[in-house]
Structures are given as structure tokens and as C-alpha cells.
Motif scaffolding. Structure first.
Motif, PDB file in Angstrom:
ATOM      1  N   ALA A 362       0.838  -1.200   0.000  1.00  0.00           N
ATOM      2  CA  ALA A 362       0.000   0.000   0.000  1.00  0.00           C
ATOM      3  C   ALA A 362       0.874   1.252   0.000  1.00  0.00           C
ATOM      4  N   ARG A 363       0.425   2.277  -0.663  1.00  0.00           N
ATOM      5  CA  ARG A 363       1.121   3.567  -0.707  1.00  0.00           C
ATOM      6  C   ARG A 363       0.284   4.560   0.108  1.00  0.00           C
ATOM      7  N   LEU A 364       0.382   4.437   1.408  1.00  0.00           N
ATOM      8  CA  LEU A 364      -0.532   5.150   2.295  1.00  0.00           C
ATOM      9  C   LEU A 364      -0.395   6.663   2.194  1.00  0.00           C
ATOM     10  N   GLU A 365       0.810   7.147   1.888  1.00  0.00           N
ATOM     11  CA  GLU A 365       0.967   8.597   1.771  1.00  0.00           C
ATOM     12  C   GLU A 365       0.125   9.168   0.638  1.00  0.00           C
ATOM     13  N   SER A 366      -0.163   8.325  -0.370  1.00  0.00           N
ATOM     14  CA  SER A 366      -0.987   8.791  -1.486  1.00  0.00           C
ATOM     15  C   SER A 366      -2.436   9.014  -1.075  1.00  0.00           C
ATOM     16  N   ILE A 367      -2.908   8.259  -0.077  1.00  0.00           N
ATOM     17  CA  ILE A 367      -4.270   8.482   0.411  1.00  0.00           C
ATOM     18  C   ILE A 367      -4.360   9.851   1.083  1.00  0.00           C
ATOM     19  N   ASP A 368      -3.340  10.207   1.854  1.00  0.00           N
ATOM     20  CA  ASP A 368      -3.310  11.546   2.456  1.00  0.00           C
ATOM     21  C   ASP A 368      -3.266  12.628   1.379  1.00  0.00           C
ATOM     22  N   GLU A 369      -2.454  12.402   0.342  1.00  0.00           N
ATOM     23  CA  GLU A 369      -2.362  13.379  -0.735  1.00  0.00           C
ATOM     24  C   GLU A 369      -3.684  13.509  -1.482  1.00  0.00           C
ATOM     25  N   LEU A 370      -4.385  12.376  -1.670  1.00  0.00           N
ATOM     26  CA  LEU A 370      -5.687  12.415  -2.330  1.00  0.00           C
ATOM     27  C   LEU A 370      -6.673  13.244  -1.513  1.00  0.00           C
TER      28      LEU A 370
END
Length: 384
Positions: A362-370
Motif C-alpha cells: 500500500a502507498r498510504l501517503e498517497s491516500i493523504d495526498e488524495l
């Protein structure tokens, strides 16, 4: 990873001056521990990449109806030719790289016009890492002007030998027909490309040129401070390449249309060309679209319960599609479909070990960026 043409591979899956190219390794020069990084730019890359995307919109999260509308600007015969060309030459990255500056669509069309019609298909199809057996077979068909069932089976076997799925028999036959009539196909292909340029890409080229230039500038700045694996991860939104980086030279090329994916292809025995997405996060591939692609693809990916379960598994483990299929009790193609949606949204890291082995986290930082992009979009005010 796989692709329909033997000379190009992609991960789900593009201004150097002449002086920059001269900085590459000379023939016979020993490779160093770290590859030499070079750069290229030109809207000719997106000229051909956009055609590939328009023919496979579902693979890129693009609205099929809009893509069909663009294709409808061409005649049925021209559309058929471009569909065939997508199989025959795919995206001819090696050939585009060989173009003279400024490597825009006009340059590509001009170079094609200088070639005899019968030489256009070989020039674009045989550039790069194509096998000699593949080349000999198709050159033989072009020379004889005909083919038989033995040739068709031989072509199918070449795909098997390379670990690739061959096109359907009808498509293989159409490919061989094009090679048997190479001059006729060369004329039809150039005419269809010119129509596409006039009907759509001339205006599109003006729209995207600044974004491509900005993408190259950003990539070069990142290269000053990031090691190569981290640079590729950043430019590709989560790709880790454990293979393919053994070339003495790596050439990076920005592209508006392939974001967030990357394409890569050998352009010589010593050089690998990597096309990376350079479309800004707040811009859509559809001209005039107010909602950025990154938001639409992210929300679509997160709206599916199976994809949320996949993300939960990938938050805790590094898993292959086969691992996920067993845990979810789903067929492998279904899992691959869900992983592609997550990849398009930039929500997973993808480690390419071999052509057959790919792992995900999972690329969890991308969820924050989204979430930040959604908040910024909602706070941006009325449209227009």
C-alpha cells in the motif's frame, strides 16, 4: 509485465541537447556501478502515446465515450489502420528517440514522409530490442508479399518463446497482411497519422507542451538529490524496478498522456529509455474537464469494497497478485483488474522483480495526498 509487440515492455502498468547525448557511454566503454542518466523531450512521444491511450481508454482510466469521440474524427478506414498500427509498432519509442530535434509531431510526420512507403513499417517496428528471428520472419513476408499458415504459426511461436501472449489468430493474420503489403500500409498509416494530427493533436500539442517541459525540469531537479531507485519510484508514482536497470545508460522522457504509469524500452544494447508521467495532479487528460483525473481515479479506486480489502492486506504485507487471489478467494484476472485501478490512482507501490513476478504494498501517503487534493478542489470556488 507484457505487451503485444516484442520490442517494448511497460510497467502498469518519456531537453536533452545533442551535447547531453554525447555524454553517454561510448561503444566498448566499461559500465560503471551507476548508470549514466540522460534526458530527452519532445511532443512526438505523446503523439503516439495518446493514440495508444485512445485505443485502450479503460487501461488508463479514461472515459471510453470521450476517447471514442476523438477517434470518430477519423474515417473508418483510418481508424482501422491506426488500430492495426497499435499492434504492429505499438508506441515506437526507439524510433521517436532517433528523431531530430525538436521531436514534435510535425518532425515525426516529416521524417515518415521522407521514407519510401514500404520502409515506414520496418523503420518503426524493428527499432530497439526486437529479436532477429522476429525480424527475419516479417522481412521475409514483406519480401515475398505473401504468407501462409506455417508463417502464422511461426509468429505465434515467437510470442511464446518471449513469454508473451500472442494476439488472436485474426489479428495475427491482419498483422501479416500488413507486412505482405508494406508499401500500401505505409501510405495508409502516414495518411491516418496526418488526419489525427490535423483533427486533434495539433491543438493538443499546444496544450500539453508546457506541462511536459515542467515535468522534465522537475525530474532533473529530483535526480540531483535522489538515488536512481528512489528517482524512478517518485517519477512513476510507486514503481520499484529490481530488473532492467543494468544498462550503462538510462534516458528519462516526460509524457503528459501516460500519467501515472511508466513505459520503458531498450533503445540500444547499452541504453534503456523510461517514459514517465508528467501530467500535473490538478489537470485532466480531457481538455476542459474541471475535475482532475487524480481525484476521479482515486475516488473510483476507493469506492470498491474489494479494493479496500486489498489495500488493507497490502498495508501489512508485501503480496503478489497470486497471494491476494488466495486470500480473497478470487480469480487472478479479477485481482489484476483491481490492482490496476489502485495503480492508476497511485495507491500502491509495485515492485517488478521479473516479467512474471510483481509484488505490491500500500502507498498510504498517497491516500493523504488524495484527501488534500479533494479538500483543495472543494475549496477552489465555482467552476470557470
Amino acid at each position: 509485465m507484457s505487451e503485444e509487440t516484442p520490442q517494448t515492455e511497460y510497467a502498469a502498468v518519456e531537453a536533452a541537447s545533442g551535447a547531453a547525448r554525447q555524454a553517454a557511454l561510448k561503444p566498448g566503454e566499461p559500465a560503471s556501478a551507476d548508470p549514466v542518466l540522460n534526458w530527452d523531450i519532445g511532443t512526438a512521444y505523446d503523439f503516439f502515446l495518446s493514440l495508444h491511450v485512445l485505443h485502450r481508454p479503460e487501461d488508463f482510466g479514461l472515459r471510453a465515450s470521450w476517447a471514442a469521440g476523438v477517434r470518430s474524427r477519423l474515417s473508418p478506414a483510418e481508424r482501422k489502420t491506426l488500430v492495426a498500427a497499435d499492434r504492429l509498432v505499438h508506441v515506437p519509442l526507439c524510433w521517436i528517440y532517433s528523431l531530430p530535434d525538436p521531436k514534435d509531431a510535425e518532425t515525426a510526420l516529416w521524417v515518415l514522409r521522407q521514407l519510401p512507403a514500404a520502409e515506414r513499417l520496418p523503420a518503426m517496428a524493428f527499432c530497439g530490442g526486437v529479436s532477429q528471428e522476429y525480424r527475419d520472419l516479417l522481412e521475409g513476408v514483406a519480401e515475398r508479399g505473401e504468407w501462409d499458415e506455417g508463417v502464422l504459426e511461426g509468429l505465434r511461436q515467437l510470442y511464446r518463446d518471449m513469454g508473451k501472449d500472442a494476439p488472436r489468430q485474426k489479428e495475427l493474420a491482419e498483422n501479416l497482411d500488413a507486412w505482405a503489403n508494406a508499401a500500401e500500409f505505409g501510405e495508409s498509416y502516414l495518411s491516418a497519422l496526418q488526419t489525427y494530427y490535423n483533427a486533434f493533436y495539433a491543438e493538443e500539442q499546444r496544450r500539453i507542451v508546457q506541462a511536459v517541459q515542467t515535468g522534465l525540469k522537475r525530474a532533473r531537479e529530483l535526480a540531483e538529490r535522489l538515488p536512481l531507485p528512489e528517482l524512478i519510484e517518485e517519477l512513476s508514482h510507486g514503481i520499484h524496478l529490481e530488473k532492467y536497470l543494468d544498462k550503462p545508460e538510462i534516458i528519462f522522457v516526460p509524457s503528459f498522456w501516460v500519467s501515472p504509469l511508466i513505459y520503458f524500452s531498450a533503445v540500444s544494447a547499452d541504453a534503456l529509455l523510461i517514459v514517465f508521467g508528467a501530467r500535473p495532479d490538478d489537470v485532466s487528460v480531457v481538455p476542459g474537464e474541471q475535475v482532475p483525473d487524480s481525484i476521479l481515479l482515486g475516488l473510483k479506486a476507493l469506492s470498491d469494497p474489494t479494493r479496500l480489502r486489498i489495500l488493507r492486506y497490502l498495508t501489512h504485507d508485501n503480496l503478489s497478485p497470486a497471494d491476494l487471489a488466495r486470500r480473497l478467494r478470487l480469480r487472478a484476472p479479477t485481482v489484476t483488474h483491481h490492482l490496476r485501478a489502485l495503480r492508476l490512482a497511485g495507491l500502491v507501490n509495485m515492485t517488478v522483480v521479473t516479467k512474471q513476478e510483481t509484488n505490491y504494498t500500500a502507498r498510504l501517503e498517497s491516500i493523504d495526498e488524495l484527501c488534500e487534493r479533494i479538500t483543495s478542489f472543494l475549496a477552489s470556488g465555482e467552476e470557470g
